[in-house]
Structure formats: C-alpha cells, structure tokens
Design a protein around this motif. Structure first.
Motif, PDB file in Angstrom:
ATOM      1  N   ALA A   1     -38.932-125.256  57.907  1.00  0.00           N
ATOM      2  CA  ALA A   1     -39.602-126.534  57.633  1.00  0.00           C
ATOM      3  C   ALA A   1     -40.886-126.641  58.462  1.00  0.00           C
ATOM      4  CB  ALA A   1     -38.665-127.695  57.922  1.00  0.00           C
ATOM      5  N   TRP A   2     -40.822-126.251  59.749  1.00  0.00           N
ATOM      6  CA  TRP A   2     -42.053-126.242  60.570  1.00  0.00           C
ATOM      7  C   TRP A   2     -43.064-125.254  60.000  1.00  0.00           C
ATOM      8  CZ3 TRP A   2     -43.475-130.049  63.270  1.00  0.00           C
ATOM      9  CH2 TRP A   2     -42.584-130.821  64.029  1.00  0.00           C
ATOM     10  N   GLN A   3     -42.567-124.109  59.543  1.00  0.00           N
ATOM     11  CA  GLN A   3     -43.451-123.121  58.917  1.00  0.00           C
ATOM     12  C   GLN A   3     -44.176-123.748  57.720  1.00  0.00           C
ATOM     13  OE1 GLN A   3     -42.243-118.919  57.750  1.00  0.00           O
ATOM     14  NE2 GLN A   3     -41.929-119.932  55.800  1.00  0.00           N
ATOM     15  N   ASN A   4     -43.413-124.474  56.886  1.00  0.00           N
ATOM     16  CA  ASN A   4     -44.009-125.071  55.689  1.00  0.00           C
ATOM     17  C   ASN A   4     -45.022-126.160  56.053  1.00  0.00           C
ATOM     18  OD1 ASN A   4     -42.648-123.432  53.912  1.00  0.00           O
ATOM     19  ND2 ASN A   4     -40.896-124.826  53.722  1.00  0.00           N
ATOM     20  N   ILE A   5     -44.723-126.931  57.100  1.00  0.00           N
ATOM     21  CA  ILE A   5     -45.695-127.932  57.563  1.00  0.00           C
ATOM     22  C   ILE A   5     -46.976-127.214  57.989  1.00  0.00           C
ATOM     23  CG2 ILE A   5     -46.203-129.601  59.401  1.00  0.00           C
ATOM     24  CD1 ILE A   5     -43.233-130.425  59.296  1.00  0.00           C
ATOM     25  N   GLY A   6     -46.807-126.127  58.736  1.00  0.00           N
ATOM     26  CA  GLY A   6     -47.967-125.357  59.175  1.00  0.00           C
ATOM     27  C   GLY A   6     -48.765-124.823  57.994  1.00  0.00           C
ATOM     28  N   LEU A   7     -48.078-124.275  57.001  1.00  0.00           N
ATOM     29  CA  LEU A   7     -48.778-123.694  55.847  1.00  0.00           C
ATOM     30  C   LEU A   7     -49.512-124.784  55.066  1.00  0.00           C
ATOM     31  CD1 LEU A   7     -46.053-121.128  54.675  1.00  0.00           C
ATOM     32  CD2 LEU A   7     -48.245-120.604  55.766  1.00  0.00           C
ATOM     33  N   THR A   8     -48.923-125.976  54.982  1.00  0.00           N
ATOM     34  CA  THR A   8     -49.594-127.088  54.289  1.00  0.00           C
ATOM     35  C   THR A   8     -50.883-127.449  55.033  1.00  0.00           C
ATOM     36  OG1 THR A   8     -47.412-127.883  53.644  1.00  0.00           O
ATOM     37  CG2 THR A   8     -49.243-129.404  53.331  1.00  0.00           C
ATOM     38  N   HIS A   9     -50.810-127.497  56.368  1.00  0.00           N
ATOM     39  CA  HIS A   9     -52.020-127.787  57.150  1.00  0.00           C
ATOM     40  C   HIS A   9     -53.068-126.685  56.995  1.00  0.00           C
ATOM     41  CE1 HIS A   9     -50.853-131.493  58.968  1.00  0.00           C
ATOM     42  NE2 HIS A   9     -49.789-130.992  59.592  1.00  0.00           N
ATOM     43  N   VAL A  10     -52.641-125.438  56.930  1.00  0.00           N
ATOM     44  CA  VAL A  10     -53.599-124.352  56.718  1.00  0.00           C
ATOM     45  C   VAL A  10     -54.345-124.591  55.412  1.00  0.00           C
ATOM     46  CG1 VAL A  10     -53.833-121.889  56.186  1.00  0.00           C
ATOM     47  CG2 VAL A  10     -52.340-122.600  58.042  1.00  0.00           C
ATOM     48  N   HIS A  11     -53.576-124.929  54.396  1.00  0.00           N
ATOM     49  CA  HIS A  11     -54.156-125.158  53.081  1.00  0.00           C
ATOM     50  C   HIS A  11     -55.115-126.340  53.085  1.00  0.00           C
ATOM     51  CE1 HIS A  11     -54.147-125.985  48.692  1.00  0.00           C
ATOM     52  NE2 HIS A  11     -54.180-124.671  48.679  1.00  0.00           N
ATOM     53  N   GLU A  12     -54.787-127.355  53.880  1.00  0.00           N
ATOM     54  CA  GLU A  12     -55.628-128.557  53.972  1.00  0.00           C
ATOM     55  C   GLU A  12     -56.783-128.384  54.950  1.00  0.00           C
ATOM     56  OE1 GLU A  12     -55.265-131.478  52.060  1.00  0.00           O
ATOM     57  OE2 GLU A  12     -54.088-129.927  51.038  1.00  0.00           O
ATOM     58  N   LYS A  13     -56.923-127.149  55.506  1.00  0.00           N
ATOM     59  CA  LYS A  13     -57.976-126.859  56.493  1.00  0.00           C
ATOM     60  C   LYS A  13     -57.836-127.741  57.736  1.00  0.00           C
ATOM     61  CE  LYS A  13     -60.478-124.051  53.674  1.00  0.00           C
ATOM     62  NZ  LYS A  13     -59.864-122.725  53.650  1.00  0.00           N
ATOM     63  N   HIS A  14     -56.619-127.860  58.207  1.00  0.00           N
ATOM     64  CA  HIS A  14     -56.353-128.513  59.492  1.00  0.00           C
ATOM     65  C   HIS A  14     -55.774-127.464  60.436  1.00  0.00           C
ATOM     66  CE1 HIS A  14     -55.432-132.384  56.985  1.00  0.00           C
ATOM     67  NE2 HIS A  14     -56.726-132.249  57.214  1.00  0.00           N
ATOM     68  N   PRO A  15     -56.619-126.508  60.877  1.00  0.00           N
ATOM     69  CA  PRO A  15     -56.059-125.364  61.618  1.00  0.00           C
ATOM     70  C   PRO A  15     -55.361-125.764  62.920  1.00  0.00           C
ATOM     71  CG  PRO A  15     -58.470-125.339  61.669  1.00  0.00           C
ATOM     72  CD  PRO A  15     -58.084-126.390  60.699  1.00  0.00           C
ATOM     73  N   GLU A  16     -55.892-126.793  63.616  1.00  0.00           N
ATOM     74  CA  GLU A  16     -55.265-127.160  64.901  1.00  0.00           C
ATOM     75  C   GLU A  16     -53.837-127.657  64.676  1.00  0.00           C
ATOM     76  OE1 GLU A  16     -57.121-126.915  67.648  1.00  0.00           O
ATOM     77  OE2 GLU A  16     -59.236-127.178  67.116  1.00  0.00           O
ATOM     78  N   GLN A  17     -53.696-128.540  63.671  1.00  0.00           N
ATOM     79  CA  GLN A  17     -52.354-129.056  63.391  1.00  0.00           C
ATOM     80  C   GLN A  17     -51.430-127.947  62.901  1.00  0.00           C
ATOM     81  OE1 GLN A  17     -54.550-132.181  61.394  1.00  0.00           O
ATOM     82  NE2 GLN A  17     -52.674-133.428  61.477  1.00  0.00           N
ATOM     83  N   ALA A  18     -52.015-127.013  62.135  1.00  0.00           N
ATOM     84  CA  ALA A  18     -51.216-125.883  61.652  1.00  0.00           C
ATOM     85  C   ALA A  18     -50.664-125.088  62.836  1.00  0.00           C
ATOM     86  CB  ALA A  18     -52.068-124.992  60.756  1.00  0.00           C
ATOM     87  N   LEU A  19     -51.550-124.801  63.803  1.00  0.00           N
ATOM     88  CA  LEU A  19     -51.108-124.004  64.958  1.00  0.00           C
ATOM     89  C   LEU A  19     -49.981-124.704  65.716  1.00  0.00           C
ATOM     90  CD1 LEU A  19     -54.446-122.573  66.418  1.00  0.00           C
ATOM     91  CD2 LEU A  19     -52.692-121.401  65.062  1.00  0.00           C
TER      92      LEU A  19
END
Ligand code: ZN
Length: 651
Positions: free
Chosen positions: A535-553
């Motif tokens: 689930a954390w992985q999926n949250i991260g991948l969603t942020h990557v897609h939304e161009k929110h790299p800091e939140q993704a990390l």
C-alpha cells in the motif's frame, strides 16, 4: 521453541530409518529426545495445518480449511496469545507467504518476521519464500536478544516445498533425490540454532514437526494437498528437553492438536479446558482418534470433499468411493479393506463432525463468502448437492497431474504449452474454478490481457468469481485502458476487509485519473493492515505519477521500513530521484529493483537510458540490450523501439 519444517515427510529422516537421508542435527535431537513415530497432521496444506498446531484445535473448530481465502479469526487463542498473556516474550521467524501475517497467525507475537522477497506480480505461481539459513539467522538473533527472559520462539522453514531444488553445495550428492537434498539443507541450517539451544540455561523445551509431508508420486499424487494418505498426513515429531524429558520412542497415535498442551504444560500456563488434545508427555490414550481432511480440491476444483478419521492403526477416508486401511499390516495403504470392514468404517464415520457445521464454523466474513461463492453454503448451512464417484479425487488424479504440469510448464518458460494444457483440461472438466484462475493468469502473463478478461468473465458467468478474482478482473480492466469497467467491479469492494482488494481499487482509481481517491483507498488498506508495504508502495507510485517526487520518496521509505524487498517500489524510487536530478542515486535504486526481480523491465529501460546519458555508457548499453532481448514485445513494443534508437544514436 517450536520448529515447523514445511513439507517434511516422516520417513525422510535418518533417525526414522532412511539410509539415504543426511540429517545429523535432527537425528541427534531425536536420539536425545522423545520421538513420536505415529504423529499425524489434520490437514495437508500449510495454513490450516499451522492453525491446528498453534491453536491446538481441529480445522472445523477454528475455521481455517485451506490456504487461500481463509484467515484465523481474532478471537481464537493461540500458543502465542496464551504465552504472551502469561508474560512470555514471543517471536516468530517465517519462511514463506502462506503464513503471512495477513492470515491471522501473527496475533500474540511481539516479533512476526516475514521478510521474504515480494515479486513484481501480486499473484504468481511462485511462492515468496526465503531460504532456511536466513530464517534461522533471524531466529538466533531474537533468541539471543531475549536471553534471560521467558521466551517462546516459532521457526518456520519452507525449503522442502516443491519445486525441489537443493542448495548448490548439496545438488550433486543429491542429484538423484533432490527432495532429500532439500531436507539435508534444512538440517544443516538448523545446526547453529540447535547449538544455541544446547547452550541455553535452563534447558528449553523444543518441539520439531512438519505441517504435512510430500507425496512424491504416492497414489499418483505429486506434491500435497489432494489426498490424505500417509505420505502427506504422517509427520515427524520430536520433543526435546535434556534432563527433563527422557529419551525414547513412542509408537502410539499422536496428533498436532497435542502440541499446544505440551508446550503450555512445560510453561506452567493453564491449558484451556475445551481443547481436543493432550500433552505428549502424558501416557498415550489408547482410544485417541485423529480427525483429518483435505478440502482444497473441493474448495477450488469442485471435487468431493475428503475427510477421515484415524483410530490406532485404523484409517477411514470418507469419499464417494470410501476407503479403509489397517496401517499396521498395510502402511503403504495399498489394499482398501472397506468392503470387509464396513462395521469399523461405520464406527469411524460416526466420529466425523457434520460437514455443514464444519463449513459454518467461525471464520471471517471473507471465509464464509468464499465458501458460499463456491456452492458450499447457501444462506446458512446447507451443503452443495451430493457428490458422485465421478467427483472422487481418486478418479480425478490425472487432472491433478495436469494442473501440476501447467505450473511446471509455466515456470519452465513454456507459457504457450501451459495455456494449451489448461484449455484441454477445461474441456475435460469445465467445472473447476481454479482452471479459470490459472488460464486467465497465463493469458495475462503471455501478453493477452483481453483473453484473460474473457476467461474471468466466463468464470463470473459460472458463479466462481470470488473477491480475489474480482480484484484481478478489475485490475485487468484498469491495465487495458478500461478504468470504468475496473471501477465498476472494484468500487463495490471499497468496504472490503481485504487489503489486496483495496490496493486494486486504488490502482483502478489512479488509472481513472482520481489520484486523491486512489490514495484514500491505499490508506484504508493501511488502516486494516498497518504492515502492508505494498500500500505504501502504491502511494509512492501514485505520487511519482503526479510528479510529487518528495512525497513519493517519503512513501517508499515507509514501505521499505516494513519490507525493503519490493522491486516496484525501488523502481518508483529511482524515478522520483531522477525527477529530483539525483541521477547516481536513481541508477542505484534501479539496480536494486533489478537485483530483486530481473523482470522489472521499466527499471531496466530507465537504468539504461539514464546511464547512457550520464556518462556510464557500458552500463547503459548492457541494460538496454538486455531490455530489448527480454521485455515482452506485446507490452513494450514502443519502448523497445525507443531503446533501439537510443542504442543506435548514443550507444
Ligand atoms: Zn506446508
């Protein structure tokens, strides 16, 4: 300490008289301890059998009947909850996914260490597992850290499970019997742990058993789970405590349900009064009987349910073609004495609990839902219509071999042949839910998601679509550019208690352009299962897609704190780092993704193109060449073209 060695036959040990086995460490424990030569499991699948061991109850009491679709409820006491309540430190080192915390056996453990690698696919024929030396290392560390305290440790080793591939140093000497090679590997890994036990004072109590055996061709069965002959039902059992337990051998009928009372007694913790078992250290009860069942084929294939009863050496198997054996004169169960022994068979049959009550035993809603969806219960407690001899697993063992062969073909990379065999098996018997599941998975893996969808739609028409398959069908629609169909299937599951369903719902929402609602679904999965790294992985991948790299990390860090072996999260982390201009770290992250799973094609492509650009031409060329050679064209046609161009212009 409780050690369960998965898939270990009772006769695969040196102390049991097997001259080809190499098990010096277990043999030594057996020589110093009490050995029970007629110990029996009650189930022949990993999760229900471990539930029996840990609860001291039969499967019809605790409700866990198979690996898939079942979870131990939150009320049943286990060794861990009882010992923890009595002040014990409690730890578990788990070898493989069938005992994942999501199935409910983690309750009561301070530490439930299940860090086996997770594959790229949420569903695969490969079981996520880790080798015995890794599990025993975790176990030894916990044992040492808790020295001086009252402590209970459970160690689960999965290595003997099929496919049978011994560790490299044993492969040659066991080339003709790879299964025994795996057993030898497990024995070797146990050596240091046993040394720790010998050095512990006061001497701890050790129980070693297996959850079930392995058929290895017995009665036409290759692995386990279909039948309940002695090859899989008979298990090893050693109880060791130097200076307290007298060494010796006991040939009376003993059972997995007897293990919990044994451990509780040793810990001086009161044994709940309503348990069916009795301590292995008390004299054997000559009238003791042992219930057993093998319901997997019934639950997933619609075959007749197999249940039975053992009393002393008499064994009755209740099937449309009933069986009765005398294990003393016929230990290999070659001659069915049912015709001559109807009276004995009748007595043993009367000891069986009613199957309806059995199936209605307390489980989760999920469990009841699955049973109902497979025709076991309609409304509340009635069984599926009767079963005929044509539903007897003995008549269907050929199809069982087909199913095993499908998996083998797939694992050997022959996916076309696997699909052809699945289709031909389906023609022979179109009423097996599991075949639709297999076939749709194979079609998806071979780059034909549209066919996979059609197969699952047929399965839905037949009423076989449970929550798990609904989840997969929804994901397939999302992945094939039909997010609305995906949402139509998955939105009704938003109240589900299954984190997998919520993860799928989140992916469907993200694909449909609803990132906020997607993250909400992943967060709900985390509320249900705070250790759900995916689930954390999926949250991260969603942020990557939304161009929110800091939140993704940030999200990937949370995922890795739970499980750092998630190849897709490492790939996503690489993308986020690249977005932030941290190229070198991005490259390291993709390398990590590929080390965990060489089939992370996106990571391979990312690594190749960024390395080429950033002055690492050899690394870049190697990655892109590998990408072109291995990525499935059905899914990566454009990327393969792009990689070719990159190699051409920059490489
Ligand atoms: Zn098992």
């Amino acid at each position: 300490m409780l050690i369960t060695i998965d898939t270990l036959r009772a006769d695969a040990l040196g102390y049991a008289g097997n001259a080809r086995a190499r098990t010096p460490n277990l043999d030594r424990m057996a020589a110093e301890g009490a050995v029970f030569l007629q110990a029996h499991a009650h189930n022949v699948m990993t999760l229900p059998s471990h539930a029996n061991i840990l609860t001291g109850r039969y499967p019809f009491e605790h409700g866990v009947r198979d690996n898939d679709g079942f979870r131990l409820d939150s009320k049943t006491e286990t060794l861990a909850t009882l010992l923890h309540a009595a002040g014990y430190a409690t730890g578990a080192a788990i070898g493989a996914f069938p005992l994942d915390a999501r199935f409910g056996l983690d309750r009561g453990f301070d530490l439930y260490d299940e860090r086996y690698p997770q594959g790229a696919s949420e569903y695969d024929f490969r079981v996520a597992e880790r080798p015995a030396p890794e599990v025993t290392a975790v176990a030894r560390r916990w044992w040492a850290e808790n020295a001086g305290r009252r402590r209970f440790l459970w160690v689960h080793l999965y290595d003997c499970h099929s496919p049978h591939v011994p560790p490299p140093d044993l492969a040659t000497s066991f080339a003709s019997d790879p299964y025994l090679g795996e057993v030898a590997g497990v024995d070797e890994a146990l050596g240091p742990l046993f040394e720790d036990l010998r050095a512990s004072a006061p001497a701890p109590l050790l129980v070693v058993t297996s959850d079930h055996g392995e058929a290895l061709g017995d009665h036409g069965e290759e692995t386990h789970g279909l039948f309940a002959y002695e090859a899989t039902l008979h298990v090893p059992l050693i109880v060791w405590r130097p200076g307290v337990i007298r060494p010796g051998r006991d040939s009376s009928l003993r059972r997995h349900v007897d293990i919990l009372p044994t451990l509780l007694e040793a810990a001086r913790v009161p044994v709940p009064a309503d348990l069916p078992g009795r301590s292995l250290l008390s004299p054997p009860d000559p009238r003791a009987a042992s219930y057993f069942e093998a319901l997997s084929a019934s639950l997933t294939r619609g075959w007749a349910p197999l249940r039975g009863m053992l009393r002393s050496a008499e064994k009755f198997i209740d099937l449309p073609i009933p069986e009765l054996y005398d294990l003393r004169s016929d230990p290999a169960e070659r001659s069915n004495r049912f015709a001559e022994g109807k009276e004995t068979a009748g007595e043993l049959k009367r000891l069986l609990p009613p199957l309806s009550a059995a199936a209605a035993a307390p489980g989760t809603e999920e469990t009841a839902g699955r049973l109902r969806s497979l025709g076991y219960l309609s409304g509340g407690g009635t069984l599926r219509k009767s079963y005929g001899v044509e539903d007897d697993p003995k008549r269907l063992v050929g199809l069982d071999r087909d199913l095993q062969e499908i998996v083998r073909l797939y694992q050997g990379g022959r996916i076309r042949d696997a699909i052809a065999l699945a289709r031909s098996a389906m023609k022979k018997r179109p009423t097996m839910p599991v075949l639709y599941e297999f076939l749709s998975y194979l079609e998806d893996q071979s780059g034909e998601p549209t066919r996979a969808i059609a197969t699952l739609e047929e399965s839905r028409r037949r009423g076989y679509l449970d929550e798990r398959l609904t989840t997969r069908l929804g994901l397939l629609y999302s992945q094939t550019g039909k997010p609305q169909e995906g949402l139509a299937l998955l939105e009704p599951l938003r109240g589900s208690s299954n984190p997998d369903a919520l993860n799928a719902l989140g992916i469907a929402r993200a694909t449909a352009g609803q990132p906020g609602a997607a993250i909400e679904a992943f967060q709900r999965a985390l509320r249900l299962d705070p250790k759900n790294a995916v689930a954390w992985q999926n949250i991260g991948l969603t942020h990557v897609h939304e161009k929110h790299p800091e939140q993704a990390l940030e999200a990937f860090e949370k995922a890795f704190a739970i499980n750092d072996r998630l190849p897709r999260a490492w790939n996503g982390r690489g993308a986020a780092l690249e977005e932030l201009g941290r190229h070198a770290e991005a490259i390291e992250s993709w390398k990590k993704a590929l080390a965990l799973d060489p089939q992370q094609f996106e990571a391979l492509l990312n690594l190749g193109s960024v390395a080429l650009e950033r002055g690492q031409p050899d690394l870049g060329r190697e990655a892109l060449t590998r990408f072109i050679a291995t990525a499935p064209p059905a899914l990566f046609a454009e990327d393969i073209q792009r990689a070719r161009r990159l190699l051409h212009t920059r490489g």
